[in-house]
Design a protein around this motif. Structure first.
Motif, PDB file in Angstrom:
ATOM      1  N   ASN A  34       0.814  -1.215   0.000  1.00 57.03           N
ATOM      2  CA  ASN A  34       0.000   0.000   0.000  1.00 57.03           C
ATOM      3  C   ASN A  34       0.849   1.267   0.000  1.00 57.03           C
ATOM      4  OD1 ASN A  34      -2.334  -1.541   0.046  1.00 57.03           O
ATOM      5  ND2 ASN A  34      -2.366  -1.627   2.269  1.00 57.03           N
ATOM      6  N   SER A  35       2.151   1.116   0.180  1.00 57.35           N
ATOM      7  CA  SER A  35       3.057   2.261   0.217  1.00 57.35           C
ATOM      8  C   SER A  35       3.415   2.685  -1.204  1.00 57.35           C
ATOM      9  CB  SER A  35       4.326   1.878   0.972  1.00 57.35           C
ATOM     10  OG  SER A  35       5.288   2.891   0.877  1.00 57.35           O
ATOM     11  N   ASN A  36       3.648   3.969  -1.404  1.00 55.93           N
ATOM     12  CA  ASN A  36       4.049   4.465  -2.720  1.00 55.93           C
ATOM     13  C   ASN A  36       5.515   4.186  -3.010  1.00 55.93           C
ATOM     14  OD1 ASN A  36       1.509   5.470  -3.231  1.00 55.93           O
ATOM     15  ND2 ASN A  36       1.984   7.490  -2.446  1.00 55.93           N
ATOM     16  N   SER A  37       6.323   4.054  -1.971  1.00 56.34           N
ATOM     17  CA  SER A  37       7.751   3.877  -2.159  1.00 56.34           C
ATOM     18  C   SER A  37       8.297   2.820  -1.206  1.00 56.34           C
ATOM     19  CB  SER A  37       8.478   5.200  -1.933  1.00 56.34           C
ATOM     20  OG  SER A  37       9.864   4.998  -1.918  1.00 56.34           O
ATOM     21  N   ILE A  38       8.719   1.715  -1.770  1.00 56.69           N
ATOM     22  CA  ILE A  38       9.290   0.654  -0.943  1.00 56.69           C
ATOM     23  C   ILE A  38      10.587   1.136  -0.318  1.00 56.69           C
ATOM     24  CG2 ILE A  38      10.255  -1.676  -0.960  1.00 56.69           C
ATOM     25  CD1 ILE A  38       8.216  -2.347  -3.150  1.00 56.69           C
ATOM     26  N   ASP A  39      11.390   1.871  -1.091  1.00 55.57           N
ATOM     27  CA  ASP A  39      12.648   2.405  -0.552  1.00 55.57           C
ATOM     28  C   ASP A  39      12.402   3.245   0.697  1.00 55.57           C
ATOM     29  OD1 ASP A  39      14.415   1.306  -2.423  1.00 55.57           O
ATOM     30  OD2 ASP A  39      14.148   2.990  -3.797  1.00 55.57           O
ATOM     31  N   LYS A  40      11.448   4.132   0.600  1.00 60.35           N
ATOM     32  CA  LYS A  40      11.134   5.010   1.728  1.00 60.35           C
ATOM     33  C   LYS A  40      10.621   4.189   2.914  1.00 60.35           C
ATOM     34  CE  LYS A  40       8.393   9.107   2.842  1.00 60.35           C
ATOM     35  NZ  LYS A  40       7.411  10.060   2.330  1.00 60.35           N
ATOM     36  N   TRP A  41       9.749   3.228   2.636  1.00 64.01           N
ATOM     37  CA  TRP A  41       9.220   2.389   3.698  1.00 64.01           C
ATOM     38  C   TRP A  41      10.347   1.643   4.407  1.00 64.01           C
ATOM     39  CZ3 TRP A  41       9.220  -2.448   5.590  1.00 64.01           C
ATOM     40  CH2 TRP A  41       8.258  -2.761   6.555  1.00 64.01           C
ATOM     41  N   LEU A  42      11.275   1.074   3.612  1.00 62.31           N
ATOM     42  CA  LEU A  42      12.397   0.341   4.208  1.00 62.31           C
ATOM     43  C   LEU A  42      13.243   1.241   5.105  1.00 62.31           C
ATOM     44  CD1 LEU A  42      13.700  -2.005   1.361  1.00 62.31           C
ATOM     45  CD2 LEU A  42      12.747  -2.690   3.562  1.00 62.31           C
ATOM     46  N   LYS A  43      13.531   2.450   4.649  1.00 59.12           N
ATOM     47  CA  LYS A  43      14.343   3.378   5.449  1.00 59.12           C
ATOM     48  C   LYS A  43      13.684   3.681   6.789  1.00 59.12           C
ATOM     49  CE  LYS A  43      16.780   5.445   1.635  1.00 59.12           C
ATOM     50  NZ  LYS A  43      16.867   6.489   0.645  1.00 59.12           N
ATOM     51  N   ASN A  44      12.376   3.796   6.796  1.00 60.93           N
ATOM     52  CA  ASN A  44      11.670   4.151   8.018  1.00 60.93           C
ATOM     53  C   ASN A  44      11.306   2.949   8.887  1.00 60.93           C
ATOM     54  OD1 ASN A  44      11.683   6.903   7.329  1.00 60.93           O
ATOM     55  ND2 ASN A  44       9.799   6.670   6.147  1.00 60.93           N
ATOM     56  N   ASN A  45      11.256   1.758   8.304  1.00 60.96           N
ATOM     57  CA  ASN A  45      10.703   0.611   9.030  1.00 60.96           C
ATOM     58  C   ASN A  45      11.557  -0.654   8.990  1.00 60.96           C
ATOM     59  OD1 ASN A  45       7.934   1.773   9.658  1.00 60.96           O
ATOM     60  ND2 ASN A  45       8.012   2.008   7.437  1.00 60.96           N
ATOM     61  N   TRP A  46      12.781  -0.593   8.530  1.00 62.44           N
ATOM     62  CA  TRP A  46      13.563  -1.816   8.375  1.00 62.44           C
ATOM     63  C   TRP A  46      13.729  -2.562   9.696  1.00 62.44           C
ATOM     64  CZ3 TRP A  46      18.017  -3.182  10.777  1.00 62.44           C
ATOM     65  CH2 TRP A  46      18.717  -2.173  11.446  1.00 62.44           C
ATOM     66  N   GLU A  47      13.676  -1.854  10.823  1.00 58.34           N
ATOM     67  CA  GLU A  47      13.852  -2.513  12.120  1.00 58.34           C
ATOM     68  C   GLU A  47      12.699  -3.465  12.445  1.00 58.34           C
ATOM     69  OE1 GLU A  47      14.011   1.227  12.922  1.00 58.34           O
ATOM     70  OE2 GLU A  47      16.127   1.464  13.387  1.00 58.34           O
ATOM     71  N   SER A  48      11.555  -3.274  11.814  1.00 59.81           N
ATOM     72  CA  SER A  48      10.423  -4.175  12.052  1.00 59.81           C
ATOM     73  C   SER A  48      10.479  -5.406  11.144  1.00 59.81           C
ATOM     74  CB  SER A  48       9.099  -3.435  11.856  1.00 59.81           C
ATOM     75  OG  SER A  48       8.929  -3.060  10.506  1.00 59.81           O
ATOM     76  N   THR A  49      11.568  -5.548  10.412  1.00 61.94           N
ATOM     77  CA  THR A  49      11.779  -6.709   9.539  1.00 61.94           C
ATOM     78  C   THR A  49      12.865  -7.588  10.151  1.00 61.94           C
ATOM     79  OG1 THR A  49      13.554  -5.745   8.198  1.00 61.94           O
ATOM     80  CG2 THR A  49      11.283  -5.217   7.555  1.00 61.94           C
ATOM     81  N   SER A  50      13.185  -8.676   9.485  1.00 61.80           N
ATOM     82  CA  SER A  50      14.268  -9.531   9.974  1.00 61.80           C
ATOM     83  C   SER A  50      15.592  -9.250   9.256  1.00 61.80           C
ATOM     84  CB  SER A  50      13.894 -11.011   9.853  1.00 61.80           C
ATOM     85  OG  SER A  50      13.698 -11.360   8.510  1.00 61.80           O
ATOM     86  N   PHE A  51      15.672  -8.132   8.541  1.00 57.60           N
ATOM     87  CA  PHE A  51      16.953  -7.723   7.968  1.00 57.60           C
ATOM     88  C   PHE A  51      17.857  -7.279   9.106  1.00 57.60           C
ATOM     89  CE2 PHE A  51      14.253  -6.958   4.179  1.00 57.60           C
ATOM     90  CZ  PHE A  51      14.963  -7.728   3.272  1.00 57.60           C
TER      91      PHE A  51
END
Length: 147
Positions: free
Chosen positions: A73-90
């Motif tokens: 639902n986000s317009n930019s995956i890059d932007k989402w990753l920068k703001n939320n990568w900590e909620s992933t298992s990366f």
């Protein structure tokens, strides 16, 4: 390997597939067919298709199902990753960005291959028919893999 093949089938299901079949056509000796055959063989034999699916599966797994819906639902995956990568298992933002970049590049290569194949496939399908074209492409691909 078969993903490109399946993509082509889905892409062309909307076309009229019941045109007259012409198995012995001169179209199979044309430059258009030779180019299509090269793209088709590349798509079938390319490890890039399997690699793309593996990387996509790993990326989605590391993102997580709940986050994946947010990303869609986000317009930019890059932007989402920068703001939320900590909620992933990366393990880091760099790993997340590298994974996404690799996924994007492989996807672009696949799309380019499909873009090159689509007009050739459409033209030849009209000349010889859907099943005759796939039959000939499959035969040529099998012959090529034996050599």
């Amino acid at each position: 390997m078969k993903k490109i093949f399946l993509s082509l089938i889905i892409t062309f299901l909307s076309f009229n597939c019941f045109s007259q079949e012409n198995v012995e056509s001169d179209a199979f000796n044309s430059e258009k067919y030779q180019k299509l055959k090269e793209y088709y063989i590349e798509s079938i034999n390319s490890g890039k298709v399997q690699e793309l699916q593996t990387i996509r599966d790993e990326f989605i797994t590391k993102i997580g199902k709940a986050n994946f819906l947010k990303i869609k639902n986000s317009n930019s995956i890059d932007k989402w990753l920068k703001n939320n990568w900590e909620s992933t298992s990366f393990s880091s933002l760099e790993e997340a960005e590298a994974s996404f970049t690799k996924l994007r590049l492989l996807d672009e290569k696949k799309e380019e291959l499909i873009k090159n194949m689509t007009p050739l496939f459409s033209e030849l399908r009209k000349e010889v028919g859907y099943s005759a074209l796939f039959k000939k492409l499959s035969e040529d691909c099998n012959t090529n893999s034996l050599n």
